[in-house]
Motif scaffolding. Structure first.
Motif, short mmCIF file in Angstrom:
data_model
loop_
_atom_site.label_atom_id
_atom_site.label_comp_id
_atom_site.label_asym_id
_atom_site.label_seq_id
_atom_site.Cartn_x
_atom_site.Cartn_y
_atom_site.Cartn_z
N LEU A 199 57.99 -51.32 -38.07
CA LEU A 199 58.86 -52.45 -38.37
C LEU A 199 60.10 -51.93 -39.10
CD1 LEU A 199 56.40 -55.14 -39.85
CD2 LEU A 199 57.47 -55.20 -37.60
N VAL A 200 61.17 -52.70 -39.02
CA VAL A 200 62.35 -52.46 -39.84
C VAL A 200 62.65 -53.77 -40.55
CG1 VAL A 200 64.80 -51.86 -39.90
CG2 VAL A 200 63.28 -50.71 -38.28
N GLY A 201 62.59 -53.75 -41.89
CA GLY A 201 62.79 -55.00 -42.60
C GLY A 201 62.65 -54.83 -44.09
N PHE A 202 62.44 -55.95 -44.80
CA PHE A 202 62.35 -55.99 -46.27
C PHE A 202 63.74 -55.77 -46.84
CE2 PHE A 202 61.83 -52.82 -49.89
CZ PHE A 202 61.86 -53.77 -50.89
N LEU A 203 64.37 -54.67 -46.48
CA LEU A 203 65.77 -54.38 -46.76
C LEU A 203 66.43 -53.98 -45.45
CD1 LEU A 203 65.26 -52.11 -49.91
CD2 LEU A 203 66.18 -54.44 -49.94
N PRO A 204 67.76 -54.09 -45.34
CA PRO A 204 68.43 -53.70 -44.10
C PRO A 204 68.18 -52.22 -43.78
CG PRO A 204 69.93 -54.92 -45.52
CD PRO A 204 68.71 -54.63 -46.34
N LYS B 48 53.27 -52.50 -61.28
CA LYS B 48 54.51 -53.11 -61.76
C LYS B 48 55.68 -52.43 -61.05
CE LYS B 48 57.23 -54.13 -65.91
NZ LYS B 48 57.34 -53.95 -67.38
N PRO B 49 56.28 -53.08 -60.06
CA PRO B 49 57.39 -52.46 -59.31
C PRO B 49 58.55 -52.07 -60.22
CG PRO B 49 56.61 -54.44 -58.20
CD PRO B 49 55.95 -54.41 -59.55
N ARG B 50 59.27 -51.04 -59.82
CA ARG B 50 60.47 -50.63 -60.53
C ARG B 50 61.58 -51.65 -60.31
NH1 ARG B 50 58.57 -45.54 -58.88
NH2 ARG B 50 58.33 -44.11 -60.65
N SER B 51 62.42 -51.79 -61.31
CA SER B 51 63.57 -52.69 -61.15
C SER B 51 64.65 -52.05 -60.28
CB SER B 51 64.16 -53.05 -62.52
OG SER B 51 64.56 -51.88 -63.22
N LEU B 52 64.61 -50.70 -60.19
CA LEU B 52 65.60 -50.01 -59.37
C LEU B 52 64.99 -48.75 -58.76
CD1 LEU B 52 68.53 -49.66 -58.33
CD2 LEU B 52 68.99 -48.34 -60.41
N VAL B 53 65.04 -48.67 -57.43
CA VAL B 53 64.71 -47.45 -56.69
C VAL B 53 65.97 -47.02 -55.97
CG1 VAL B 53 63.30 -46.43 -54.86
CG2 VAL B 53 62.32 -48.19 -56.35
N ILE C 24 68.84 -48.73 -49.41
CA ILE C 24 69.83 -49.06 -50.44
C ILE C 24 69.13 -49.11 -51.79
CG2 ILE C 24 71.35 -50.38 -48.89
CD1 ILE C 24 70.07 -52.94 -49.92
N ASP C 25 69.91 -49.08 -52.86
CA ASP C 25 69.34 -49.26 -54.20
C ASP C 25 68.71 -50.65 -54.28
OD1 ASP C 25 70.47 -46.82 -54.79
OD2 ASP C 25 72.10 -47.64 -56.00
N SER C 26 67.46 -50.70 -54.76
CA SER C 26 66.79 -52.00 -54.83
C SER C 26 65.54 -51.87 -55.70
CB SER C 26 66.38 -52.46 -53.43
OG SER C 26 65.23 -51.74 -52.98
N PRO C 27 64.97 -53.01 -56.11
CA PRO C 27 63.65 -52.96 -56.73
C PRO C 27 62.62 -52.49 -55.70
CG PRO C 27 64.74 -55.07 -57.13
CD PRO C 27 65.53 -54.36 -56.07
N GLY C 28 61.49 -51.96 -56.17
CA GLY C 28 60.47 -51.53 -55.21
C GLY C 28 59.22 -51.02 -55.89
N GLY C 29 58.11 -51.09 -55.16
CA GLY C 29 56.83 -50.70 -55.72
C GLY C 29 56.11 -49.59 -54.99
N TRP C 30 56.80 -48.90 -54.06
CA TRP C 30 56.17 -47.79 -53.37
C TRP C 30 56.13 -46.56 -54.29
CZ3 TRP C 30 55.79 -47.43 -47.57
CH2 TRP C 30 55.88 -48.68 -46.97
#
Length: 231
Positions: free
Chosen positions: A134-139, A158-163, A180-186
């Motif tokens: 899939l391609v999604g969640f973010l562009p 607890k996901p990071r506020s910035l990845v 892109i820069d975004s919050p994330g939990g991976w």
């Protein structure tokens, strides 16, 4: 032979076809093949089709009548006689990744969950061939599967506020790259110098569903050299 999926009406104008709820290469190929099939045989009745992990959702042009038994028969015919009309793979892409500790923010966490060394984690990550499911969640964010079972680690509680953009992460069955820069939990284990999203390009995203992806390791020096040369 791939069985015809379960058909469910979601609304008057929306129907969903569902395969087995299992994220796997087999499910991916079945979904992609069925999506092409629907777009071909119902093209005059369809506004859009949306493939998922194990579903294909079909948005129709108003109320439509079609015979499920007839669709099943056409699907069986395609399966037995004309499979070559429905290719299921896309481009082959090799993506460099730097696993240096500067970028591998969650390497220690992955080590704790897996009992593997950094070298073993890197080796397992680059040894697999992945498909963009899939391609999604973010562009342009690619969901790549299947990750080696020894690297199945839950996402951050607890996901990071910035990845940072281009960070390479793993979570559960899959690996992915933040475009892109975004919050994330991976779990972040590295970074690629490749840009994944650029609105100035005709094709702004690097990955497309069906692409075949392999990773290869680069040093931090090579990473910054990539960056410098791309400026």
């Amino acid at each position: 032979m791939i069985e015809f999926p379960k058909m469910m009406w979601i609304s008057q104008y929306t129907v969903r076809f569902a395969f087995s709820e299992e994220i796997s290469q087999e499910s991916f190929l079945a979904v992609q093949q069925f999506n092409r099939f629907i777009r071909k045989v119902l093209h005059h009745k369809v506004v859009e089709t949306v493939p998922g992990y194990f579903t294909v959702t079909v948005y129709l042009k108003g109320r439509q009548n079609f015979n499920e038994d007839e669709l099943i028969e056409q699907w069986r015919l395609i399966q037995t006689e004309r499979m070559n009309e429905y290719p299921s793979v896309g481009r082959e892409l090799r993506v460099p990744v730097c696993y240096d500790e500067e970028f591998a923010l969650d390497m220690e966490r992955v080590m704790e969950f897996t009992d593997l060394s950094p070298e073993e984690i890197i080796s397992l990550h680059i040894s697999k061939t992945y498909v963009v499911h899939l391609v999604g969640f973010l562009p342009g964010f690619p969901y790549l599967g299947e990750l080696d079972s020894r690297l199945h680690v839950p996402r951050l509680t607890k996901p990071r506020s910035l990845v940072n953009a281009s960070s390479v992460g793993i979570g559960g069955y899959q690996t992915g790259i933040y475009p892109i820069d975004s919050p994330g939990g991976w779990n972040i284990i590295g970074k690629t110098p490749y840009p994944l999203f650029d609105v100035r390009k005709d094709e702004p995203t690097l990955f497309q569903v069906g692409d075949i992806v392999t990773f290869y390791e680069i040093t931090k020096q090579e990473y910054y050299q990539f960056i410098q040369e791309s400026v």
